[in-house]
Write a protein that holds these residues in place. Sequence first.
Motif, PDB file in Angstrom:
ATOM      1  N   PHE B 206       0.820  -1.220   0.000  1.00  0.00           N
ATOM      2  CA  PHE B 206       0.000   0.000   0.000  1.00  0.00           C
ATOM      3  C   PHE B 206       0.849   1.263   0.000  1.00  0.00           C
ATOM      4  CE2 PHE B 206      -3.045  -3.012   1.980  1.00  0.00           C
ATOM      5  CZ  PHE B 206      -4.051  -2.880   1.057  1.00  0.00           C
ATOM      6  N   GLU B 207       1.985   1.178   0.702  1.00  0.00           N
ATOM      7  CA  GLU B 207       2.815   2.369   0.874  1.00  0.00           C
ATOM      8  C   GLU B 207       3.268   2.924  -0.473  1.00  0.00           C
ATOM      9  OE1 GLU B 207       2.907  -0.314   2.688  1.00  0.00           O
ATOM     10  OE2 GLU B 207       2.685   0.338   4.766  1.00  0.00           O
ATOM     11  N   ASN B 208       3.384   2.036  -1.478  1.00  0.00           N
ATOM     12  CA  ASN B 208       3.860   2.497  -2.785  1.00  0.00           C
ATOM     13  C   ASN B 208       2.774   2.526  -3.857  1.00  0.00           C
ATOM     14  OD1 ASN B 208       6.687   2.942  -2.207  1.00  0.00           O
ATOM     15  ND2 ASN B 208       6.752   0.746  -1.819  1.00  0.00           N
ATOM     16  N   ALA B 209       1.552   2.149  -3.488  1.00  0.00           N
ATOM     17  CA  ALA B 209       0.470   2.157  -4.480  1.00  0.00           C
ATOM     18  C   ALA B 209      -0.110   3.558  -4.578  1.00  0.00           C
ATOM     19  CB  ALA B 209      -0.614   1.171  -4.063  1.00  0.00           C
ATOM     20  N   ASP B 210      -0.728   3.873  -5.716  1.00  0.00           N
ATOM     21  CA  ASP B 210      -1.301   5.210  -5.837  1.00  0.00           C
ATOM     22  C   ASP B 210      -2.748   5.228  -6.310  1.00  0.00           C
ATOM     23  OD1 ASP B 210      -1.065   4.563  -8.454  1.00  0.00           O
ATOM     24  OD2 ASP B 210       0.145   6.295  -9.051  1.00  0.00           O
ATOM     25  N   PHE B 211      -3.322   4.040  -6.482  1.00  0.00           N
ATOM     26  CA  PHE B 211      -4.727   3.984  -6.880  1.00  0.00           C
ATOM     27  C   PHE B 211      -5.326   2.711  -6.280  1.00  0.00           C
ATOM     28  CE2 PHE B 211      -8.457   3.228  -9.384  1.00  0.00           C
ATOM     29  CZ  PHE B 211      -8.893   4.478  -9.813  1.00  0.00           C
ATOM     30  N   ILE B 212      -6.135   2.870  -5.250  1.00  0.00           N
ATOM     31  CA  ILE B 212      -6.658   1.698  -4.555  1.00  0.00           C
ATOM     32  C   ILE B 212      -8.099   1.482  -4.974  1.00  0.00           C
ATOM     33  CG2 ILE B 212      -6.963   0.601  -2.290  1.00  0.00           C
ATOM     34  CD1 ILE B 212      -4.094   1.525  -2.844  1.00  0.00           C
ATOM     35  N   LEU B 213      -8.338   0.323  -5.564  1.00  0.00           N
ATOM     36  CA  LEU B 213      -9.701  -0.035  -5.940  1.00  0.00           C
ATOM     37  C   LEU B 213     -10.163  -1.050  -4.896  1.00  0.00           C
ATOM     38  CD1 LEU B 213     -11.975   0.183  -8.003  1.00  0.00           C
ATOM     39  CD2 LEU B 213     -10.883  -1.610  -9.322  1.00  0.00           C
ATOM     40  N   SER B 214     -10.987  -0.583  -3.971  1.00  0.00           N
ATOM     41  CA  SER B 214     -11.361  -1.429  -2.843  1.00  0.00           C
ATOM     42  C   SER B 214     -12.777  -1.952  -3.018  1.00  0.00           C
ATOM     43  CB  SER B 214     -11.227  -0.610  -1.556  1.00  0.00           C
ATOM     44  OG  SER B 214     -12.081  -1.122  -0.569  1.00  0.00           O
ATOM     45  N   PHE B 215     -12.888  -3.268  -3.117  1.00  0.00           N
ATOM     46  CA  PHE B 215     -14.210  -3.886  -3.246  1.00  0.00           C
ATOM     47  C   PHE B 215     -14.790  -4.128  -1.848  1.00  0.00           C
ATOM     48  CE2 PHE B 215     -12.335  -4.501  -7.337  1.00  0.00           C
ATOM     49  CZ  PHE B 215     -13.395  -4.399  -8.225  1.00  0.00           C
ATOM     50  N   LEU B 271     -18.770  -6.615 -11.170  1.00  0.00           N
ATOM     51  CA  LEU B 271     -18.186  -5.310 -11.463  1.00  0.00           C
ATOM     52  C   LEU B 271     -16.722  -5.478 -11.870  1.00  0.00           C
ATOM     53  CD1 LEU B 271     -18.329  -2.232 -11.531  1.00  0.00           C
ATOM     54  CD2 LEU B 271     -17.739  -2.211  -9.116  1.00  0.00           C
ATOM     55  N   ALA B 272     -16.006  -6.362 -11.134  1.00  0.00           N
ATOM     56  CA  ALA B 272     -14.597  -6.593 -11.473  1.00  0.00           C
ATOM     57  C   ALA B 272     -14.481  -7.137 -12.899  1.00  0.00           C
ATOM     58  CB  ALA B 272     -13.971  -7.559 -10.469  1.00  0.00           C
ATOM     59  N   LEU B 273     -15.400  -8.015 -13.263  1.00  0.00           N
ATOM     60  CA  LEU B 273     -15.379  -8.557 -14.622  1.00  0.00           C
ATOM     61  C   LEU B 273     -15.666  -7.465 -15.644  1.00  0.00           C
ATOM     62  CD1 LEU B 273     -17.221 -11.939 -13.936  1.00  0.00           C
ATOM     63  CD2 LEU B 273     -14.892 -11.702 -14.807  1.00  0.00           C
ATOM     64  N   GLY B 274     -16.594  -6.570 -15.304  1.00  0.00           N
ATOM     65  CA  GLY B 274     -16.929  -5.451 -16.181  1.00  0.00           C
ATOM     66  C   GLY B 274     -15.719  -4.548 -16.393  1.00  0.00           C
ATOM     67  N   ILE B 275     -14.994  -4.309 -15.303  1.00  0.00           N
ATOM     68  CA  ILE B 275     -13.793  -3.473 -15.407  1.00  0.00           C
ATOM     69  C   ILE B 275     -12.758  -4.169 -16.298  1.00  0.00           C
ATOM     70  CG2 ILE B 275     -11.846  -2.528 -14.064  1.00  0.00           C
ATOM     71  CD1 ILE B 275     -13.894  -2.126 -11.755  1.00  0.00           C
ATOM     72  N   ILE B 324     -18.572   2.707 -14.987  1.00  0.00           N
ATOM     73  CA  ILE B 324     -17.758   1.498 -15.078  1.00  0.00           C
ATOM     74  C   ILE B 324     -16.593   1.726 -16.048  1.00  0.00           C
ATOM     75  CG2 ILE B 324     -17.749  -0.954 -15.731  1.00  0.00           C
ATOM     76  CD1 ILE B 324     -20.746  -0.985 -14.879  1.00  0.00           C
ATOM     77  N   ILE B 325     -16.901   2.313 -17.171  1.00  0.00           N
ATOM     78  CA  ILE B 325     -15.854   2.547 -18.184  1.00  0.00           C
ATOM     79  C   ILE B 325     -14.791   3.509 -17.645  1.00  0.00           C
ATOM     80  CG2 ILE B 325     -15.400   3.512 -20.487  1.00  0.00           C
ATOM     81  CD1 ILE B 325     -18.290   2.521 -21.221  1.00  0.00           C
ATOM     82  N   ALA B 326     -15.269   4.594 -17.017  1.00  0.00           N
ATOM     83  CA  ALA B 326     -14.321   5.576 -16.478  1.00  0.00           C
ATOM     84  C   ALA B 326     -13.451   4.953 -15.396  1.00  0.00           C
ATOM     85  CB  ALA B 326     -15.084   6.770 -15.918  1.00  0.00           C
ATOM     86  N   LEU B 327     -14.080   4.140 -14.569  1.00  0.00           N
ATOM     87  CA  LEU B 327     -13.355   3.484 -13.474  1.00  0.00           C
ATOM     88  C   LEU B 327     -12.276   2.564 -14.039  1.00  0.00           C
ATOM     89  CD1 LEU B 327     -13.246   3.065 -10.435  1.00  0.00           C
ATOM     90  CD2 LEU B 327     -14.999   1.311 -10.644  1.00  0.00           C
ATOM     91  N   ALA B 328     -12.647   1.786 -15.053  1.00  0.00           N
ATOM     92  CA  ALA B 328     -11.699   0.850 -15.654  1.00  0.00           C
ATOM     93  C   ALA B 328     -10.514   1.606 -16.248  1.00  0.00           C
ATOM     94  CB  ALA B 328     -12.396   0.032 -16.732  1.00  0.00           C
TER      95      ALA B 328
END
Lengths: 267, 741
Positions: B206-215, B271-275, B324-328
């Motif tokens: 997490f310390e080095n991530a910059d975009f967290i997609l949390s389900f 949703l994950a599949l859609g992304i 969904i598209i924007a998120l992906a």
Amino acid sequence: MSALDDNAKEIAEDAGGEEIATSSREINTKEQDNGAGGPIILFFIIGLFASLILGWVIFPKLLYSKKKQPIDFNHVLHVAEVEDGCESCHFFREDGTYSGVPKLEQCIDCHDEIQGISHDEIKFVEKYVSKGREVPWLIYSRQPDCVFFSHAAHVKAAKIDCVTCHGHIGESENLKIYEESRITGYSRDIWGKSIGGFKKNTWDRMKMDDCAECHRKNTANISRTGVKTPTNRLIGHIIDLVSPGTSVSNKGGSVQTERDACFVCHK
Amino acid sequence: MKIDRRSFLSFLIGGGAGTALSPLPWKLMDDSSIWTQMWPWTPVPEDGEASYVNSACTLCPGGCGITVRKIDDRAVKIEGMKGHPVNNGGLCILGLSGLQLLYGPTRVKTPLKRVGKRGQGSWEKISWKDAISEVAKILSDLRSTGQSHTVGCISDSDRGTVPRLFERFLTVYGSPNLMRTSSIIDSYELTLHLMQGVQASPGFDFENADFILSFGSGIIDGWGSPVRMFRANSAWRNTGGKIIQIEPRLSNTAAKSDKWIPANPGTEAALALGIAHVIIKESLYDAEFVDNYSAGFEDWKRFVLDKYGPDSVATITGIDNTTIIALARSFARASKPLAICGRGQGTTPGSLDECTTVHALNALVGNINKQGGIFAVAEPDYINWPEVEMDATAAIGMQKDRLDGAGSKKYPFSRYLLNRLPQAINSGEKYPLKALFVGDANPLYTMSDSKAVKKAFDKVPFVVSFSSYMNETAQNADLILPNHAYLERYEDIPTPPGMPKPVISLTRPVVEPQLNTKHTGDIIILLAKAMGGNIADAFAWNSYDACLKETLGNKWQVMIKKGFWSYPDFFVQTHEESFDTISGKFEFVSKETGSLKQFKPVNIEGDKTNYPLLLMPYDSIRLANGVIGNPPFVMKSVDDTVLKGNNVFIEINPKTAGEQGLREGQLAMLSTPVGKAKVKVHLFDGIMPGLVALPRGLGHTAFDDYLAGKGINFNELIGPVEDPVSGLDTAWGIRVKLAKV
């Protein structure tokens, strides 16, 4: 003449009679006054003296319970044995905090065996050392929990002698009776031995006014208005009225809390 | 001389004057003001020498380092340990309140043996010697009649020396039935096994991530190592990291996220599949990783492209297709994106499908075993004890199927399936459980469908609890062999879940044991010695402390000094070497499980006509819901829209409440197919219509007066739903109806 004389006599008699009557009434009243005035003053004096005796003599006896220390400690004997004076046993810890009354740990080096034949020594070793129990010393100078007092600031930084506050306890051969206020649970030494609050020496009392007395004299940044005891607050107000703007601003304050005025000593 | 009224008054005036001239009124005033400011009954901490001891917190699986301040022999304050790789100086509210557990009234003070009926609360004190010989006798009797496999053990963890001592004992004794409390980590371990072929725990950088997609993961609600997550969350604020929270309810995490996307509950996998669909279709995926180090991508691609277009996913999830598209796009274009799952604090494993799909998203963007991504972290291999020598009885016992069905033909990949144990005992289809050890766990509170769990426990003739505290399980045990509290004992805490690098923390005695307790490790060793033969031979140590010291070897001195061991030479293997699947690559479609299955929502219990609404739990950092219940300090922090008096509030959307005819603060009866409870209504705009949310962590029957009897235990209202592949509990909620009272 005779008739006149008689007349005059009669008048005189009448008048004299009246005079007598008046004076005798006066005397009666005076007698009555004398009879009640004595007891009133007497009762006033009785009341006065009774309450003075109650306040000055009986009250302190009722207020304080007397407790004996668990062990009668001889300071003279120990001071002679150690090198560093008071600090040999009442030392500063590595982190700068003050150890206060010694724990068994400090005593145990010499006292793991009975030294000498005194009754208290035998009791100390048998009851406390061998069982590993701490001695429940009664602490004469214990302050309420709301008071923050740093020994380091006073002894190390301001170089104040132990005697200044604690008196010549280091020269005592016995521990005095511990007198505990039945109301607060604190020692009589805080208010001072004198119930009237009179002091001759700096170590006679340990109330807030006594702290303030020295702080007023010796600290630049905590001056008259810095430590607000009822007395110096009044003084401060008077000074402010007479010559406004001369009171010293509250710079500095407590090292620990970085706060001023009351918070130098009170948490 | 006549004494009259005047003289009496005169006496009083004299007395008044004299009193004023005496110190009495002034001294009394002074003393009484001191008295009133320092009430003698207010506890005042003793003055003494201050010292600090480094240790590790075990109140949750988070594994934070702690520094405990002591005054002489008493612990007075728990602080986070500076420089610890997990929490670096921070600490959560539960960790801060640990002293109330150490010195509080909920401790079990001495070994206890049940006298009255089970759960009645009548105990007699028993000596350690008698207690251990009693357990040894029962175990010997079972073993001599060939029933060694009917002994089970439940523990909160399977890592570290104490759980391993339990495992070793059961192995040499002859039982395969060691069970671990399940969590999202089970699903992740299975995912890593199926997709990467490794036996490892997930580690998130997490310390080095910059975009967290949390389900639905409660990043600041206690997911993972809570304090580490708080720190990471704060760091993202400064570095510009983004959090997208997908969750049907506005949790604290959702409220503090950059974007909250409420999806229909249970449709996260879709949703994950859609992304994935959008990422693949627009070729936004990491081609280098996918082409060189993955297998089965083409099959998966076809599957995803066929069925999970934004429009169909929008219908399933209730989220706009443009969202969904924007998120992906933003996920795929971020420099270090990371997708995570595990609802709330991750205390339930959830659906394996969901976990593998979310993990596949990480693979698509190529952040497997990479900075800012997800690592497969193997268990630190410091426990190298000599192999046990099993006799014939042990060998036969170990050959038996596990009672919970883990590793069976039906669920070949799972290692522990504690959720299946109650049903296995209650149905009696395999074999009965004759004795059960409960280590550091509280299954009677933490397992779903409390009634069934209790029934199963009642069928086990001999239950031994090793709990330091009188929790629900201890209350219903036959024998309690209390462990030292965590601030009184040595124990190793291997890598907490979610840490990207291995670390071992050392729990260390801060104070002497305060009560007549014994280290669980010592009890196992003593028990083994009492059993004799091969069992005693497998436990050659004189004490647990000796065992731990020997096990840690040269790490011991460092850990004593620093408080932890952090593997300075740890390195991550290259992609060529890090996948141990059949294909030797990352498998989008696991060859072990076979074909791809279409997204199917978890089969939530209850029918729609009788139970029109959906009930789901929510987690809060202010409500401990694991082995430990809230200590009083933490209890004080619970809002009065969560708990008021003894009544817990449900959260419900005002629209749904209107339809049900419910008002704010009203009492209602909540019924699910599993149980019912009286609750109060709290209207909350942050929850999707049709949903009802109830907090976890309340409704204890054990612990102290500040906790027991307050609110409802969510687990009384929900039952487990088995995942078709893993067998783990996949239920995220249950259907429910609400009625006015």
